[in-house]
Scaffold this motif. Structure first.
Motif, short mmCIF file in Angstrom:
data_model
loop_
_atom_site.label_atom_id
_atom_site.label_comp_id
_atom_site.label_asym_id
_atom_site.label_seq_id
_atom_site.Cartn_x
_atom_site.Cartn_y
_atom_site.Cartn_z
N ASP A 1 38.65 26.67 28.77
CA ASP A 1 38.87 26.72 30.22
C ASP A 1 40.32 26.36 30.55
O ASP A 1 40.99 27.03 31.34
N HIS A 2 40.81 25.30 29.91
CA HIS A 2 42.18 24.83 30.14
C HIS A 2 43.20 25.89 29.72
O HIS A 2 44.24 26.08 30.37
N GLU B 1 42.54 27.74 33.82
CA GLU B 1 43.28 26.77 34.64
C GLU B 1 44.69 27.24 35.00
O GLU B 1 45.13 27.04 36.14
N ASP C 1 45.23 29.29 38.36
CA ASP C 1 45.11 28.68 39.69
C ASP C 1 44.22 29.56 40.57
O ASP C 1 44.63 30.00 41.66
N ASP D 1 38.84 29.50 45.11
CA ASP D 1 37.39 29.31 45.08
C ASP D 1 36.70 30.65 45.32
O ASP D 1 37.22 31.51 46.03
N SER E 1 34.92 25.09 34.81
CA SER E 1 35.38 25.46 36.16
C SER E 1 34.52 26.55 36.81
O SER E 1 34.63 26.80 38.00
N ARG E 2 33.63 27.18 36.01
CA ARG E 2 32.83 28.28 36.54
C ARG E 2 31.37 27.90 36.77
O ARG E 2 30.61 28.71 37.33
#
Length: 334
Positions: free
Chosen positions: A110-111, A115, A118, A121, A142-143
């Protein structure tokens, strides 16, 4: 027709498989989809964000596309991400349950991949090469709880988005040698009159799949890397092969494959991504929900699938329903 292995010699079977593969490639719509430009893609997003990934000069490059902007990001070296992806797949191919430390590996992916983009939402469509497309994108931290879909091309996704959803039955099938398959099929079939649990031979099942709204299969599945059109679902009355799906005139609008590894794809000689999920998409199915990882045969999976169908029946889009159903699971088993 179905394939009876015992009646064919090895050479005859190989010839038949080659003939079917050639016929499938010649009728597939995957390669005839119109290419879509960036402006057309932006116009089709409708609140979604697209993350497009590619390998350029041994590096992973991403393009973040929103309705109002388009930006390129240079990410990690291909070799570095390849090691992480390989490690994740090796662990999950042998450990269906979430193992100790897996959350850290998903967080690292994810990072590295999301990430830096950016992302705003909201829902996300990931368009990526095969080496990345098979990642469990919706399981990245993040998902969780947010719509995330994966498409092989921007044009395929835009085309699927443009298809209208109609009413119809939901066909549920199951296969042998799974402790919870019947429980899952029966629980889903009890959701309403439009849900129908069937045990039929492949030819008869194909007739039932014509024009149905949802097709749910809970069974063992196999991916044939040597001949992907022979990837199959193992059902009670015989195997349903990927090549069978080419016969559908009006395929299911949504397919849910609650089976091991059927979300994976492989490259054919024609460089098209082909597998069971791809055969459904090529036949015209708009949405396929399938795991790229082993699916545990547990009551937790049953609860997840029932929740998924309950939400879809209430009007949620498939990707939204899946995200919400996953988010409702306890954190330690997501």
């Amino acid at each position: 027709a179905g394939l009876t292995e015992g009646t064919l010699s090895h050479s005859a079977r190989a010839r038949l498989e080659r003939d079917i593969s050639r016929a499938a490639r010649s009728t597939s719509t995957t390669d005839t989809l119109e290419r879509i430009g960036s402006a057309a893609l932006q116009a089709s997003l409708g609140g979604w964000t697209a993350a497009m990934f590619a390998f350029i000069d041994h590096q992973i490059v991403a393009l973040r596309v929103t309705e109002k902007s388009l930006r390129r990001f240079d990410l990690a070296a291909r070799a570095a991400i390849g090691d992480r992806v390989g490690s994740l797949r090796r662990r999950l191919s042998t450990t269906p349950q979430v193992a100790s430390g897996l959350g850290q590996e998903l967080a690292q992916l994810d990072h590295t991949l999301l990430e830096p983009l950016d992302l705003p939402d909201g829902p996300l469509v990931v368009i990526a090469p095969r080496a990345l497309a098979d990642l469990p994108w919706s399981a990245l931290p993040s998902r969780i709880g947010t719509e995330t879909v994966v498409a092989h091309s921007a044009s395929a996704w835009a085309r699927a988005r443009s298809r209208s959803q109609t009413e119809g039955s939901s066909i549920v099938v199951s296969g042998p040698d799974l402790d919870h398959a019947e429980q899952e099929a029966e629980a889903i079939a009890r959701l309403g009159e439009s849900y129908i649990a069937l045990r039929r031979e492949p030819d008869s099942l194909l007739e039932s799949l014509e024009s149905c709204r949802v097709f749910h299969a809970v069974c063992h599945g196999s991916l044939r890397t040597d001949n992907p059109m022979f990837s199959s679902l193992r059902l009670h009355k015989g195997d349903l092969f990927a090549y069978h799906l080419q016969r559908l005139r009006e395929p299911p609008q949504v397919a849910v494959l609650s089976a091991c590894h059927l979300g994976l794809s492989t490259r054919s000689a024609g460089r098209a991504l082909i597998g069971f999920t791809d055969a459904l998409l090529a036949a015209g199915t708009s949405t396929v929900i399938a795991s790229t990882l082993p699916v545990p045969d547990t009551s937790i999976t049953v609860d997840l699938m029932v929740d998924l169908h309950t939400r879809m029946a209430a009007g949620e889009r498939p990707a939204t329903a899946l995200a919400h159903a996953q988010a409702a699971l306890p954190e330690d088993i997501r």
